[in-house]
Design a protein around this motif. Sequence first.
Motif, PDB file in Angstrom:
ATOM      1  N   THR A  97      10.204   8.390   8.209  1.00 20.98           N
ATOM      2  CA  THR A  97      10.674   6.996   8.106  1.00 20.98           C
ATOM      3  C   THR A  97      10.664   6.280   9.451  1.00 20.98           C
ATOM      4  O   THR A  97      11.144   5.145   9.553  1.00 20.98           O
ATOM      5  CB  THR A  97      12.096   6.966   7.523  1.00 20.98           C
ATOM      6  OG1 THR A  97      13.003   7.628   8.421  1.00 20.98           O
ATOM      7  CG2 THR A  97      12.149   7.671   6.174  1.00 20.98           C
ATOM      8  N   ILE A  98      10.144   6.935  10.481  1.00 18.62           N
ATOM      9  CA  ILE A  98      10.128   6.307  11.809  1.00 18.62           C
ATOM     10  C   ILE A  98       9.273   5.032  11.774  1.00 18.62           C
ATOM     11  O   ILE A  98       8.137   5.034  11.277  1.00 18.62           O
ATOM     12  CB  ILE A  98       9.617   7.298  12.862  1.00 18.62           C
ATOM     13  CG1 ILE A  98      10.704   8.335  13.168  1.00 18.62           C
ATOM     14  CG2 ILE A  98       9.202   6.576  14.144  1.00 18.62           C
ATOM     15  CD1 ILE A  98      10.312   9.353  14.207  1.00 18.62           C
ATOM     16  N   ASP A  99       9.818   3.994  12.340  1.00 15.84           N
ATOM     17  CA  ASP A  99       9.158   2.674  12.312  1.00 15.84           C
ATOM     18  C   ASP A  99       9.010   2.162  13.742  1.00 15.84           C
ATOM     19  O   ASP A  99       9.987   2.131  14.498  1.00 15.84           O
ATOM     20  CB  ASP A  99       9.991   1.709  11.470  1.00 15.84           C
ATOM     21  CG  ASP A  99       9.368   0.316  11.401  1.00 15.84           C
ATOM     22  OD1 ASP A  99       8.179   0.172  11.757  1.00 15.84           O
ATOM     23  OD2 ASP A  99      10.092  -0.620  11.016  1.00 15.84           O
ATOM     24  N   VAL A 100       7.799   1.811  14.112  1.00 13.95           N
ATOM     25  CA  VAL A 100       7.567   1.256  15.453  1.00 13.95           C
ATOM     26  C   VAL A 100       6.874  -0.113  15.327  1.00 13.95           C
ATOM     27  O   VAL A 100       6.124  -0.521  16.217  1.00 13.95           O
ATOM     28  CB  VAL A 100       6.720   2.218  16.312  1.00 13.95           C
ATOM     29  CG1 VAL A 100       7.493   3.472  16.645  1.00 13.95           C
ATOM     30  CG2 VAL A 100       5.399   2.568  15.607  1.00 13.95           C
ATOM     31  N   SER A 101       7.138  -0.797  14.234  1.00 14.74           N
ATOM     32  CA  SER A 101       6.440  -2.060  13.969  1.00 14.74           C
ATOM     33  C   SER A 101       6.817  -3.172  14.935  1.00 14.74           C
ATOM     34  O   SER A 101       6.061  -4.121  15.121  1.00 14.74           O
ATOM     35  CB  SER A 101       6.698  -2.511  12.527  1.00 14.74           C
ATOM     36  OG  SER A 101       8.098  -2.668  12.305  1.00 14.74           O
ATOM     37  N   ASP A 102       7.995  -3.063  15.553  1.00 15.03           N
ATOM     38  CA  ASP A 102       8.395  -4.042  16.559  1.00 15.03           C
ATOM     39  C   ASP A 102       9.248  -3.340  17.599  1.00 15.03           C
ATOM     40  O   ASP A 102       9.589  -2.153  17.461  1.00 15.03           O
ATOM     41  CB  ASP A 102       9.135  -5.217  15.908  1.00 15.03           C
ATOM     42  CG  ASP A 102      10.338  -4.771  15.085  1.00 15.03           C
ATOM     43  OD1 ASP A 102      11.154  -3.964  15.592  1.00 15.03           O
ATOM     44  OD2 ASP A 102      10.451  -5.204  13.919  1.00 15.03           O
TER      45      ASP A 102
END
Length: 276
Positions: A177-182
């Motif tokens: 679920t890691i998110d690096v979109s911003d």
Amino acid sequence: MSSILTNNSAMVALETLRNVNRNLEAVQSEISTGKKVATAKDNAGIWAVATVMSSDVESFKQISDSLSLGSSTVGVARAASEQIVKTLQEVKSLIVTAQGENVDRTKIAADITAKSDLVTGFINAAQFNGLNLIDGNSAATVNVLASLNRASDGTVTAGNIEVASVDLTTDLAALATIDVSDSTAAATALGTIEDLLQVAIDAAAAFGSSQASINSQGEFVKNLTDALRSGVGSLTDADMEASSAKLQALQVQQQLGVQALSIANQQPQALLSLFR
């Protein structure tokens, strides 16, 4: 007084010869078997002790195999955990890169997803003989047969080394679920990966400690088995040098005994001279 009905000299010579033959038979048995105590009739007490110790030696052979199996199983879990740690470190590097502003977040997210899939593959493949200690499907604690404990009263109990399994499937679920979109999501992801990395490090360290304990116990069991074999040998093995010397002495005694009996049997013949 001389008698033609009772030849005391012959009886003494015959009994002496019988004793020599019995001793000669015992020495020949020692030489042929290599043991001074081969059966219970040789020495019941020593034979009983040696038999119990010999059975323990056979049991410790099985324990040694169990420890080898346990070490291999834990070793697979340790190797997988260490590989997961390396992969998570690579994910952390990607997340650190994502902290910048002018970066390709889509490419970074794709790389993180690929490495997350690798971690899942490591977890699923980390089994030995069907037992996987890191996928959450095994018991919380796995016992590895490590020793055979015999009390002074003869009671025997099995000793085990407990190895705690780790559910990395659940513990590392947040990796997917890691998110690096911003930049905000990337900052959150940095904290998440630190937690996940610590979980994997703790798992690898725990498995490494367990494997070291199992290997140490394995060495102890091998040394103990050698000591037991040596103890059994000292109780039952024949001293071949002494047996050889004793054999030669008894063979001479046997020849002398036969000659003495022959002389004693000729004594009644001398009485004939009294009637000539």
